[in-house]
Scaffold this motif. Structure first.
Motif, short mmCIF file in Angstrom:
data_model
loop_
_atom_site.label_atom_id
_atom_site.label_comp_id
_atom_site.label_asym_id
_atom_site.label_seq_id
_atom_site.Cartn_x
_atom_site.Cartn_y
_atom_site.Cartn_z
N ALA A 53 0.80 -1.11 -0.09
CA ALA A 53 0.04 0.00 0.10
C ALA A 53 0.83 1.18 0.00
N ASP A 54 0.42 2.18 -0.88
CA ASP A 54 1.10 3.53 -0.93
C ASP A 54 -0.06 4.28 -0.19
N TRP A 55 0.27 4.90 1.05
CA TRP A 55 -0.96 5.61 1.56
C TRP A 55 -0.92 6.90 1.20
N GLU A 56 -0.09 7.38 0.28
CA GLU A 56 -0.04 8.68 -0.08
C GLU A 56 -1.07 8.90 -1.36
N SER A 57 -0.83 7.84 -2.11
CA SER A 57 -1.45 7.94 -3.62
C SER A 57 -2.75 6.97 -3.54
N LEU A 58 -3.01 6.35 -2.19
CA LEU A 58 -4.24 5.25 -2.25
C LEU A 58 -4.25 4.33 -3.24
N ALA A 59 -2.99 3.78 -3.75
CA ALA A 59 -2.86 2.45 -4.46
C ALA A 59 -1.94 1.67 -4.17
N TYR A 60 -1.88 0.52 -4.65
CA TYR A 60 -0.61 -0.44 -4.36
C TYR A 60 0.52 -0.45 -5.47
N ALA A 61 1.73 -0.33 -5.16
CA ALA A 61 2.80 0.00 -5.72
C ALA A 61 3.98 -1.25 -5.63
N GLY A 62 4.58 -1.65 -6.64
CA GLY A 62 5.48 -2.70 -6.52
C GLY A 62 6.54 -2.58 -5.29
N TYR A 63 6.79 -3.43 -4.63
CA TYR A 63 7.82 -3.51 -3.72
C TYR A 63 8.93 -4.38 -4.16
N GLY A 64 9.97 -3.63 -4.74
CA GLY A 64 10.95 -4.55 -5.24
C GLY A 64 12.31 -4.69 -4.25
N SER A 65 12.90 -5.69 -4.80
CA SER A 65 14.21 -6.13 -4.16
C SER A 65 13.92 -6.63 -2.87
N GLN A 66 13.02 -7.36 -2.81
CA GLN A 66 12.52 -8.16 -1.55
C GLN A 66 12.73 -9.56 -1.91
N SER A 67 13.31 -10.29 -0.79
CA SER A 67 13.43 -11.58 -0.86
C SER A 67 11.91 -12.48 -0.54
#
Length: 253
Positions: free
Chosen positions: A177-191
């Motif tokens: 969740a991107d609370w500022e845009s009220l949308a979901y955004a890709g969460y990169g470089s995570q295991s």
């Protein structure tokens, strides 16, 4: 949280201004009043998405030889980037002659409360409890919990059906969740773990660990061995909630 020019202070509502952040204050006490446990939302993890209000319950268990009279004030919860909220007046329930659990709640709505993504992380509970004999305990960091951005995760295993010994490609995507845009955004470089559950089995077993690319996309291959379900699993972090994708079934011929 995003700064507003002014804030209406309402019991049981979210405070949204940096101006409303409580000033640092020393703990205080008198007598033998002690907090023994602080539990927020049952597991000390609060997950907030991009739509729909969430009611956060704060429970403080406290003891004194004379018994507990009640909470002096509302509980305050606060964290990074000026994030803070105030519960309604806590209600205390007796556990036994010396111990009570006091519970207060606050409603948080990402659509109207202007959350800042930087507010995700470790939050604290500020509590003041009075005992029947006029003892009291005022503790600024009585407990802590994780205030997290909700996450989403997908998995797609192909081809289907597949011959035994053949190659299965499992793709997916991790977002939060991107609370500022009220949308979901890709969460990169995570295991992220790729897991498998045989048909009719109960639990999943980790096959390998995959790293999401910079946009949160996932892709890996495995050898087809048996009918079953593949899923991705993300363990979360202090500011992002853990999440499992739905299992995708593969028919192995």
């Amino acid at each position: 949280m995003r700064i507003r020019a002014s804030v209406a202070v309402v019991s049981g509502a979210l405070a949204l201004s940096a101006l409303a952040v409580p000033a640092a204050r020393a703990d205080g006490s008198q007598g033998d009043t002690r907090i023994t446990k602080v539990v927020v939302d049952g597991g000390n993890k609060v997950r907030i998405g991009t739509s729909g209000a969430v009611t956060v319950k704060v429970g403080v268990t406290v003891t004194d030889t004379s018994g507990i009279k009640g909470a002096e004030d509302e509980f305050e919860i606060y964290g990074p980037d000026g994030g803070n909220a105030t519960t309604g007046k806590p209600s205390c329930t007796k556990v036994d002659a010396t111990t009570s659990t006091c519970v207060g709640s606050v409603r948080i709505d990402p659509r109207t409360d202007h959350l800042s993504d930087k507010s995700a992380g470790t939050w604290y509970v500020d509590a003041w409890i009075n005992a029947n004999d006029d003892d009291y305990l005022w503790k600024e960091k009585a407990g802590s919990f994780s205030f997290q951005r909700a996450a989403r995760l997908t998995a797609d295993a192909a081809p289907e059906p597949v011959e035994k010994g053949g190659t299965i490609t499992v793709t997916g995507a991790l977002s939060r969740a991107d609370w500022e845009s009220l949308a979901y955004a890709g969460y990169g470089s995570q295991s992220v773990k790729l897991q498998f559950r045989k048909k009719n089995a109960i639990g999943y077993t980790t096959v390998k660990t995959v790293e999401a690319d910079s946009k949160g996309s996932l892709k890996t291959t495995v050898e087809a061995s048996a009918d079953g379900y593949y899923r991705y699993s993300f363990g979360g972090d202090s500011g992002t909630a853990a999440v499992n994708s739905a299992g995708d079934f593969i028919d192995v011929k």
